[in-house]
Design an enzyme around this catalytic site. Structure first.
Site, PDB file in Angstrom:
ATOM      1  N   LYS A  39      -5.637 -12.224  -1.007  1.00 18.95           N
ATOM      2  CA  LYS A  39      -5.794 -12.737  -2.377  1.00 18.95           C
ATOM      3  C   LYS A  39      -5.136 -14.104  -2.498  1.00 18.95           C
ATOM      4  O   LYS A  39      -5.686 -15.029  -3.111  1.00 18.95           O
ATOM      5  CB  LYS A  39      -5.186 -11.756  -3.389  1.00 18.95           C
ATOM      6  CG  LYS A  39      -6.041 -10.524  -3.585  1.00 18.95           C
ATOM      7  CD  LYS A  39      -5.349  -9.441  -4.386  1.00 18.95           C
ATOM      8  CE  LYS A  39      -6.206  -8.170  -4.359  1.00 18.95           C
ATOM      9  NZ  LYS A  39      -5.567  -7.018  -5.009  1.00 18.95           N
ATOM     10  N   ASP A  47      -7.524  -8.183 -13.516  1.00 11.25           N
ATOM     11  CA  ASP A  47      -8.172  -7.005 -12.949  1.00 11.25           C
ATOM     12  C   ASP A  47      -8.959  -6.242 -14.011  1.00 11.25           C
ATOM     13  O   ASP A  47      -9.680  -5.301 -13.675  1.00 11.25           O
ATOM     14  CB  ASP A  47      -7.118  -6.055 -12.355  1.00 11.25           C
ATOM     15  CG  ASP A  47      -6.860  -6.343 -10.883  1.00 11.25           C
ATOM     16  OD1 ASP A  47      -7.732  -6.968 -10.241  1.00 11.25           O
ATOM     17  OD2 ASP A  47      -5.796  -5.936 -10.380  1.00 11.25           O
ATOM     18  N   GLN A  68      -0.116  -5.020  -7.620  1.00 11.06           N
ATOM     19  CA  GLN A  68      -0.862  -4.440  -6.489  1.00 11.06           C
ATOM     20  C   GLN A  68      -0.661  -2.924  -6.462  1.00 11.06           C
ATOM     21  O   GLN A  68       0.476  -2.443  -6.444  1.00 11.06           O
ATOM     22  CB  GLN A  68      -0.387  -5.094  -5.180  1.00 11.06           C
ATOM     23  CG  GLN A  68      -1.137  -4.640  -3.947  1.00 11.06           C
ATOM     24  CD  GLN A  68      -2.620  -5.045  -3.970  1.00 11.06           C
ATOM     25  OE1 GLN A  68      -2.986  -6.130  -4.388  1.00 11.06           O
ATOM     26  NE2 GLN A  68      -3.473  -4.141  -3.526  1.00 11.06           N
TER      27      GLN A  68
END
Ligand code: NAD
Length: 284
Positions: A51, A118, A95
């Protein structure tokens, strides 16, 4: 036809790089993504590394906050609060999965919805539900962009989604519904899965079961999106990546399919970047 997610991702990342430059000219800073990584899970470390590399590639500045596996819920909450206030940060990513003993949902819910790239907060999920989306869960959003790139007709078509997880199946069904598909959602308690997937003009398989579905599950000329990704050991000791679909059976049978690897995977990170940039632009 192969639906080449790598290609679609490349096209979008080139566009994102230009938009990032324009953002920098306008605001005097780069869009900023913060990634919080708790513990030492090797797979998570790889995901975070990927990422961050993808951020660098398009011109998003990234910061990584590493916390030890023994970090408390409150310590992670403090980190999120600080990043929520940080004017250089447009997106915060926690995460997952977290180490045992930590609860993810109250923490993701603390992320300011306008900094949630997200699309995991209830606010962003609710917005998707009422048709006023802000950040959309990256994997299903990426699937929609693949379908858009290849101009797969959706309106009035029957879309079948296998899987009902919060991050893939449910938002996927919602997006297809918003695109005027007739949507069927299947899950682990559905009876006779293949009788349902056989109805699909478009079938999105996100069951997390290696090679679950083969030729008998799809009608002729269906469009198949294989979200699953699994590393299997082969007899010779090497490994290979497979999806939820037995793609080798579908040659000449389905109209189009996403490969594994190189299908949905590359789009997921790309849409994380795109969501971060969209949030940054909304912060101007
Ligand atoms: P999950 O385990 O949270 O959910 C799986 C869903 O599939 C559940 O809703 C379950 O009811 C359903 N299911 C399980 N077995 C089934 C069966 N036999 N028949 C019908 N339904 C069944 O998984 P997830 O997070 O939604 O991810 C799904 C898959 O997609 C996994 O393989 C994951 O690794 C992969 N994934 C890939 C990407 C990517 O970027 N390529 C991103 C996210 C997830």
């Amino acid at each position: 036809m192969i639906l080449d997610g790598k290609l679609v991702a490349k096209v979008r990342r080139d566009q994102l790089a230009q938009r990032c430059e324009a953002f920098k000219k306008k605001s005097g800073r780069r869009p900023g993504l913060a990634v919080i990584l708790v513990g030492e899970d090797p797979a998570s470390q790889v995901y975070v590394r990927n990422k961050i590399a993808a951020c660098n590639e398009v011109g998003i500045s990234s910061v990584e906050r590493r916390l030890s596996a023994s970090a408390t819920q409150e310590k992670i909450a403090d980190e999120i609060r600080a990043l929520n206030e940080d004017k250089n940060i447009d997106g915060i990513l926690l995460q997952l999965p977290l180490p045992k003993g930590l609860k993810a949902e109250p923490l993701t819910e603390m992320i300011r919805p306008d900094k949630d790239p997200d699309g995991l907060t209830m606010d962003n999920l609710g917005r998707l539900f009422v048709g006023r989306p802000r950040a959309i869960s990256c994997t299903p959003f990426g699937v929609m962009k693949i379908l858009e790139h290849y101009q797969i007709p959706l309106e009035g078509r029957h879309a079948v989604v296998v899987g009902r997880s919060q991050i893939v199946g449910k938002p996927m069904a919602q997006l297809l519904l918003a695109a005027n598909c007739t949507v069927t959602i299947c899950h682990s308690k559905s009876h006779d899965l293949e009788s349902l997937t056989l109805l699909g003009d478009i079938v999105v398989v996100a069951a997390g079961r290696p090679e679950l579905l083969g030729k008998s599950a799809f009608k002729k000329d269906a469009v198949v999106i294989d979200v699953g990704i699994h590393r299997l050991s082969k007899d010779d000791g090497t490994t290979k990546l497979v999806g939820d679909v037995r793609a080798q059976e579908l040659d000449g049978w389905v109209k189009a399919i996403t490969p594994v690897p190189g299908g949905v995977g590359p789009m997921t990170i790309t849409m994380l970047l795109e969501n971060t940039l969209n949030l940054a632009e909304a912060h101007l």
